[in-house]
Design a protein around this motif. Structure first.
Motif, PDB file in Angstrom:
ATOM      1  N   ASP A   1       0.809  -1.221   0.000  1.00 32.75           N
ATOM      2  CA  ASP A   1       0.000   0.000   0.000  1.00 32.75           C
ATOM      3  C   ASP A   1       0.848   1.280   0.000  1.00 32.75           C
ATOM      4  OD1 ASP A   1      -2.429   1.308  -0.109  1.00 32.75           O
ATOM      5  OD2 ASP A   1      -2.577   1.511   2.075  1.00 32.75           O
ATOM      6  N   PHE A   2       1.880   1.307  -0.841  1.00 32.16           N
ATOM      7  CA  PHE A   2       2.652   2.538  -1.011  1.00 32.16           C
ATOM      8  C   PHE A   2       1.887   3.534  -1.889  1.00 32.16           C
ATOM      9  CE2 PHE A   2       6.240  -0.225   0.204  1.00 32.16           C
ATOM     10  CZ  PHE A   2       6.829   0.588   1.162  1.00 32.16           C
ATOM     11  N   MET A   3       1.293   3.021  -2.967  1.00 31.72           N
ATOM     12  CA  MET A   3       0.447   3.851  -3.818  1.00 31.72           C
ATOM     13  C   MET A   3      -0.371   2.936  -4.729  1.00 31.72           C
ATOM     14  SD  MET A   3       3.097   5.559  -6.579  1.00 31.72           S
ATOM     15  CE  MET A   3       4.056   4.575  -7.752  1.00 31.72           C
ATOM     16  N   PRO A   4      -1.437   3.452  -5.352  1.00 33.53           N
ATOM     17  CA  PRO A   4      -2.307   2.610  -6.193  1.00 33.53           C
ATOM     18  C   PRO A   4      -1.576   2.099  -7.438  1.00 33.53           C
ATOM     19  CG  PRO A   4      -3.385   4.683  -5.618  1.00 33.53           C
ATOM     20  CD  PRO A   4      -1.953   4.824  -5.222  1.00 33.53           C
ATOM     21  N   TRP A   5      -2.118   1.043  -8.032  1.00 37.39           N
ATOM     22  CA  TRP A   5      -1.489   0.449  -9.210  1.00 37.39           C
ATOM     23  C   TRP A   5      -1.444   1.419 -10.384  1.00 37.39           C
ATOM     24  CZ3 TRP A   5      -4.189   0.243 -13.727  1.00 37.39           C
ATOM     25  CH2 TRP A   5      -5.570   0.389 -13.664  1.00 37.39           C
TER      26      TRP A   5
ATOM     27  N   VAL B   1       7.093  18.476 -10.768  1.00 37.30           N
ATOM     28  CA  VAL B   1       5.939  18.053 -11.565  1.00 37.30           C
ATOM     29  C   VAL B   1       5.337  16.757 -11.030  1.00 37.30           C
ATOM     30  CG1 VAL B   1       7.245  16.730 -13.284  1.00 37.30           C
ATOM     31  CG2 VAL B   1       5.074  17.773 -13.919  1.00 37.30           C
ATOM     32  N   THR B   2       6.165  15.851 -10.518  1.00 35.77           N
ATOM     33  CA  THR B   2       5.622  14.605  -9.986  1.00 35.77           C
ATOM     34  C   THR B   2       4.813  14.861  -8.710  1.00 35.77           C
ATOM     35  OG1 THR B   2       7.792  14.245  -8.940  1.00 35.77           O
ATOM     36  CG2 THR B   2       7.345  13.076 -11.002  1.00 35.77           C
ATOM     37  N   GLU B   3       5.339  15.718  -7.832  1.00 35.35           N
ATOM     38  CA  GLU B   3       4.585  16.074  -6.628  1.00 35.35           C
ATOM     39  C   GLU B   3       3.282  16.791  -6.992  1.00 35.35           C
ATOM     40  OE1 GLU B   3       8.213  16.998  -3.477  1.00 35.35           O
ATOM     41  OE2 GLU B   3       7.774  18.421  -5.074  1.00 35.35           O
ATOM     42  N   TYR B   4       3.365  17.621  -7.982  1.00 32.40           N
ATOM     43  CA  TYR B   4       2.213  18.412  -8.425  1.00 32.40           C
ATOM     44  C   TYR B   4       1.103  17.503  -8.955  1.00 32.40           C
ATOM     45  CZ  TYR B   4      -0.256  22.083 -11.088  1.00 32.40           C
ATOM     46  OH  TYR B   4      -1.189  22.942 -11.596  1.00 32.40           O
ATOM     47  N   VAL B   5       1.468  16.567  -9.830  1.00 31.97           N
ATOM     48  CA  VAL B   5       0.475  15.697 -10.470  1.00 31.97           C
ATOM     49  C   VAL B   5      -0.233  14.822  -9.444  1.00 31.97           C
ATOM     50  CG1 VAL B   5       0.193  13.736 -12.028  1.00 31.97           C
ATOM     51  CG2 VAL B   5       1.579  15.692 -12.732  1.00 31.97           C
ATOM     52  N   ILE B   6       0.545  14.095  -8.629  1.00 31.63           N
ATOM     53  CA  ILE B   6      -0.089  13.185  -7.679  1.00 31.63           C
ATOM     54  C   ILE B   6      -0.778  13.963  -6.553  1.00 31.63           C
ATOM     55  CG2 ILE B   6       1.913  12.880  -6.171  1.00 31.63           C
ATOM     56  CD1 ILE B   6      -0.599  10.160  -7.300  1.00 31.63           C
TER      57      ILE B   6
ATOM     58  N   GLY C   1      -4.011  14.491   0.211  1.00 28.98           N
ATOM     59  CA  GLY C   1      -4.200  14.026   1.573  1.00 28.98           C
ATOM     60  C   GLY C   1      -3.419  12.782   1.945  1.00 28.98           C
ATOM     61  N   TYR C   2      -2.638  12.211   0.999  1.00 28.16           N
ATOM     62  CA  TYR C   2      -1.913  10.972   1.260  1.00 28.16           C
ATOM     63  C   TYR C   2      -0.417  11.214   1.045  1.00 28.16           C
ATOM     64  CZ  TYR C   2      -6.391   8.584   1.303  1.00 28.16           C
ATOM     65  OH  TYR C   2      -7.672   8.181   1.617  1.00 28.16           O
ATOM     66  N   PRO C   3       0.305  11.583   2.089  1.00 22.11           N
ATOM     67  CA  PRO C   3       1.712  11.967   1.941  1.00 22.11           C
ATOM     68  C   PRO C   3       2.625  10.831   1.469  1.00 22.11           C
ATOM     69  CG  PRO C   3       1.080  11.873   4.260  1.00 22.11           C
ATOM     70  CD  PRO C   3      -0.171  11.771   3.476  1.00 22.11           C
ATOM     71  N   ILE C   4       2.384   9.589   1.912  1.00 25.06           N
ATOM     72  CA  ILE C   4       3.257   8.487   1.504  1.00 25.06           C
ATOM     73  C   ILE C   4       3.076   8.179   0.021  1.00 25.06           C
ATOM     74  CG2 ILE C   4       3.801   6.049   1.824  1.00 25.06           C
ATOM     75  CD1 ILE C   4       4.820   7.900   4.021  1.00 25.06           C
ATOM     76  N   ALA C   5       1.846   8.194  -0.447  1.00 21.74           N
ATOM     77  CA  ALA C   5       1.614   7.995  -1.881  1.00 21.74           C
ATOM     78  C   ALA C   5       2.291   9.090  -2.686  1.00 21.74           C
ATOM     79  CB  ALA C   5       0.115   7.964  -2.168  1.00 21.74           C
ATOM     80  N   ASN C   6       2.298  10.317  -2.162  1.00 22.88           N
ATOM     81  CA  ASN C   6       2.906  11.437  -2.870  1.00 22.88           C
ATOM     82  C   ASN C   6       4.411  11.254  -3.020  1.00 22.88           C
ATOM     83  OD1 ASN C   6       4.168  14.324  -2.949  1.00 22.88           O
ATOM     84  ND2 ASN C   6       2.038  14.610  -3.546  1.00 22.88           N
ATOM     85  N   VAL C   7       5.099  10.933  -1.931  1.00 21.79           N
ATOM     86  CA  VAL C   7       6.559  10.800  -2.015  1.00 21.79           C
ATOM     87  C   VAL C   7       6.951   9.539  -2.788  1.00 21.79           C
ATOM     88  CG1 VAL C   7       7.009  12.179   0.040  1.00 21.79           C
ATOM     89  CG2 VAL C   7       6.646   9.709   0.281  1.00 21.79           C
TER      90      VAL C   7
ATOM     91  N   LYS D   1       6.556  10.486  -6.423  1.00 25.29           N
ATOM     92  CA  LYS D   1       7.667  11.356  -6.786  1.00 25.29           C
ATOM     93  C   LYS D   1       8.941  10.558  -7.006  1.00 25.29           C
ATOM     94  CE  LYS D   1       9.633  13.798  -3.514  1.00 25.29           C
ATOM     95  NZ  LYS D   1       9.983  14.884  -2.559  1.00 25.29           N
ATOM     96  N   THR D   2       9.177   9.585  -6.169  1.00 27.65           N
ATOM     97  CA  THR D   2      10.401   8.799  -6.287  1.00 27.65           C
ATOM     98  C   THR D   2      10.418   7.988  -7.573  1.00 27.65           C
ATOM     99  OG1 THR D   2      10.553   8.660  -3.875  1.00 27.65           O
ATOM    100  CG2 THR D   2      11.843   7.069  -5.134  1.00 27.65           C
ATOM    101  N   TYR D   3       9.302   7.337  -7.906  1.00 27.07           N
ATOM    102  CA  TYR D   3       9.273   6.547  -9.144  1.00 27.07           C
ATOM    103  C   TYR D   3       9.312   7.445 -10.387  1.00 27.07           C
ATOM    104  CZ  TYR D   3       8.547   1.994  -6.998  1.00 27.07           C
ATOM    105  OH  TYR D   3       8.720   0.818  -6.293  1.00 27.07           O
ATOM    106  N   GLY D   4       8.724   8.631 -10.297  1.00 26.19           N
ATOM    107  CA  GLY D   4       8.755   9.517 -11.452  1.00 26.19           C
ATOM    108  C   GLY D   4      10.058  10.261 -11.606  1.00 26.19           C
TER     109      GLY D   4
END
Length: 747
Positions: A442-446, A479-484, A490-496, A499-502
């Protein structure tokens, strides 16, 4: 051809033993001048490189460096051991192994090998260096694991973190198979920083006897003398006399004048601030490596933003700027007090009601404007590359292996290329592990996996072209932080994680391509380079994560002030970004929700997409106007992308140094520049690195310190009750109000 270029080529032919062996026609050399004077256009395919010495020293030092750098990454005072130090340390060890290892030939499963194939070669040395270079900086995804455990109290199994780190580090490598035909083989994709590395290794392996008959100083002797001078001098800005690294002399005329301090202090706009510290001069501009035309673009962008836009915005009180310092990365409330993030979060997720009640997020105008300029730089990169390189990219795609190539591409044909299916299998396997990692834990959605990788792939070529030509890399973190942030607020872990994968997948892809270009210059077999980089990355990223988890699990109060020295400054910055872009989300910062002020910065996207078009048209319309051909909007707009945390005086001092070396010396002292420019940069880096290690490990770490005096002031005073004279005396640059707001306050 200009007379100085002809003289430079004759000079190299006369005094370089390896270049004097054969008199070559112009078509048998690189068409790029900087490459001609730095990289030999000969090769000996019999030189061994896939040796026991290379693998032993490469993996050993890569592992050591990954542990040391991760260990110090989490401390209050960080230190990074890089390329130059490893190159110097492994040179005598490699030569010693060549003397003592047995030359007996062994046979294993039909494969014959020897532990000692002969003298320690430059190709072995380059491979050892590149195994550490791609892992010099700690794996970016380690911060996600630390963030979850320390700041959000959500600990994942070690295997989850390990797969996260592996996939983010390796996915980029699998993209290099497509990028190499566009970013490695073309002669004009020079990757300027590789020229410094090539100069360093050529100097370390140069045969000095070949230059005894000349009246010019040999490369190795010159390198050692400059390294010694740099080593000795750095003790002053690094320990004895820190103020010499930021001489804000204009501010000293009237240090209690707030506006003067903001404009001239090292923590303000730094006008006139002098840095006698190579680590500051070379931090962002890389003045001896970056081509002069790119530095001019950086200078123009810097002046427009720092000396025009920012003072206008600040002193007209745009966005209530006067309540905040003129340059700061901190977050504020509207009255200028620090923003307490814990007031608006519940279990790591934004509570909208508390956010509205506590007050909107604010930042200084410099910070907000640089975000807008960063938005513009991103779209300008796409449009610029499409306009200026689009036809060439399409043509190269159609005839990727059939076009005429320069001497280095022809010499590399002696070595088997990495098959495309190697890259394909690596990509499919790593992508599968990415889905497992992100979905199961559950780091981020598929769907976010596809989108993040799509961004990384889409920007890989345009960003790579800009970096290969100008030595400047537009980052994708914004741009990656902006898009997600808009898609999943509201989901900081999904955001970072997104960003890391992008961002990091893109960065790793270009790092590997850059190393492939270094191997291209120094004739390293591509398959050996591929295996060396991949294996070292797996080893080093594992050590990064294990080291971080060991510190987190054994040190009390880690990543807090109470946990000193393990205060994790960079991880705290990473945490702040997760709050801004993830928890609070860009709609409340750059949009129009909950009294957000900074929405106008989003016009940067449109501005960046449009501004290259008229200049491209004018360059086509007036091909004889030289300066029009050199306007590079991605570099111009990305000039301030690192500020903050970078400070303006880093740029002014770097650009002044670049004017001397990249323009004056190249134009008027070409022979010296051709022989020593890149070597000087490498030697200065090496001296600072060794001096920094000595200061840290032998002086600071045992507990010794420099006595306080005017050049090394004691900052431990009662600022609330001190006079302005006492505050200035306690400031490193003796300009306290450089970081104050317009009213002289530091809240």
């Amino acid at each position: 051809m200009a007379k100085e270029e002809v003289d430079g080529m004759k000079y190299e032919e006369k005094y370089d033993a390896e270049d004097a062996r054969v008199e070559l026609e112009e078509e048998d050399d690189s068409p790029i001048e900087e490459v001609r004077i730095t990289v030999p256009n000969t090769d000996d395919p019999t030189i061994p490189c896939n040796t026991f010495r290379m693998w032993f020293l490469g993996l050993l030092f890569a592992g050591i460096i990954s542990f040391v750098n991760q260990f110090f990454y989490m401390r209050q005072t960080t230190i990074t051991i890089g390329y130059a130090v490893v190159a110097l340390l492994t040179l005598p060890i490699g030569h010693s192994m060549a003397r003592v290892l047995p030359t007996t030939q062994y046979s294993l499963f039909g494969f014959k090998f020897t532990l000692n194939p002969g003298p320690f070669s430059i190709k072995e040395h380059v491979l050892i260096g590149t195994m550490t270079s791609v892992n010099t900086y700690t794996a970016y995804a380690v911060d996600i694991v630390v963030l979850q455990k320390v700041f959000y109290g959500d600990e994942k199994p070690f295997i989850a973190g390990l797969l996260l780190v592996w996939t983010t580090q390796i996915l980029g490598f699998s993209m290099a198979g497509v990028l190499r035909k566009f970013l490695v083989r073309p002669a004009h994709m020079i990757w300027p920083s590789n020229l410094v590395t090539a100069a360093l290794f050529r100097s370390l392996h140069h045969v000095e006897g070949s230059e005894d008959s000349s009246n010019r100083m040999g490369r190795m002797k010159y390198f050692l003398l400059v390294t010694l001078g740099s080593f000795i001098w750095y003790f002053f800005p690094g320990f004895i006399f820190p103020t010499v690294g930021m001489i804000s002399w204009i501010c000293w005329i009237k240090p209690d004048n707030i506006v003067l301090a903001q404009l001239t202090g090292s923590n303000g706009l730094g006008i006139g601030t002098i840095a006698l510290d190579w680590s500051a001069i070379n931090s962002y501009v890389l003045p001896m490596v970056t081509p002069w035309f790119a530095q001019v673009n950086v200078l123009i962008g810097f002046i427009l933003v720092v000396y025009v836009m920012v003072p206008w915005a600040y002193y007209t009180n745009l966005w209530d700027s006067k309540n905040y310092p003129i340059l700061s990365a901190e977050l504020f409330l509207p009255d200028g007090t620090s923003y307490n993030k814990s007031e608006v979060l519940v279990n790591g997720v934004l509570d909208e009601a508390k956010y509205v009640a506590y007050g909107p997020l604010r930042m200084d105008s410099f910070f907000a404007l640089t975000y807008g300029v960063g938005f513009a730089g991103l779209t300008a990169t796409i449009v610029h590359v499409a306009l200026y390189h689009g036809k060439e990219i399409v043509q190269r795609w159609k005839t990727s292996r059939l076009e005429n190539e320069d001497i280095h591409s022809r010499l590399m044909k002696a070595y088997p290329e990495v098959p495309d299916w190697w890259y394909g299998i690596l990509f499919v396997a790593t992508l599968a592990l990415t889905f497992v990692t992100c979905v199961v834990w559950d780091f981020m959605p598929w769907w976010a996996v596809f989108l993040a990788l799509g961004i990384a792939m889409f920007f890989a070529l345009p960003v790579g072209v800009v970096q290969a030509v100008t030595n400047q890399q537009p980052g994708l973190n914004i741009v990656t932080e902006y898009v997600i942030g808009y898609l999943k607020p509201g989901y900081p872990i999904a955001n970072v994680t997104f960003k890391t994968y992008g961002y990091i997948v893109n960065t790793q892809a270009l790092a590997f391509v850059q190393d492939l270009k270094l191997g291209h210059y120094l004739k390293i077999p591509p398959r050996i380079m591929f295996m060396a980089q991949l294996s070292s990355t797996i080893v080093c990223s594992t050590i990064n994560l294990a080291t971080a988890m060991w510190i987190v699990n054994t040190r009390p109060n880690v990543c807090t002030k109470e946990g000193y020295p393990f205060t994790c400054r960079s991880t705290n910055t990473f945490y702040a970004a997760s709050i801004i872009w993830g928890a609070i989300a860009p709609a409340r910062v750059f949009g129009s929700k909950d009294n957000a002020l900074y929405g106008p910065t989003q016009w940067g996207f449109l501005f960046g997409a449009l501004i290259p078009i008229p200049f491209w048209w004018l360059a086509k319309r007036f091909p004889n106007v030289r300066w029009l051909q050199l306007v590079h909007w991605p570099v111009l707009l990305a000039a301030t992308s690192n500020m903050p945390p970078a400070l303006p005086y880093f740029y002014t001092n770097g650009l002044l140094w670049g004017f001397v070396f990249a323009f004056l010396l190249r134009r008027y002292r070409y022979n010296w520049w051709a022989r020593y420019n890149y070597l000087t940069s490498a030697a200065l880096d090496t001296g600072v690195a060794i001096s920094g290690l000595i200061i840290f490990f032998c002086i600071s770490m045992p507990g010794a310190s420099m006595p306080y005096w005017w050049g090394n002031p004691n900052s431990d005073i009662d600022y609330d009750n001190a006079t302005i004279e006492e505050k200035n005396a306690a400031s490193l640059d003796h300009c306290y109000h450089g970081s104050s707001n317009y009213y002289g306050e530091q809240k």
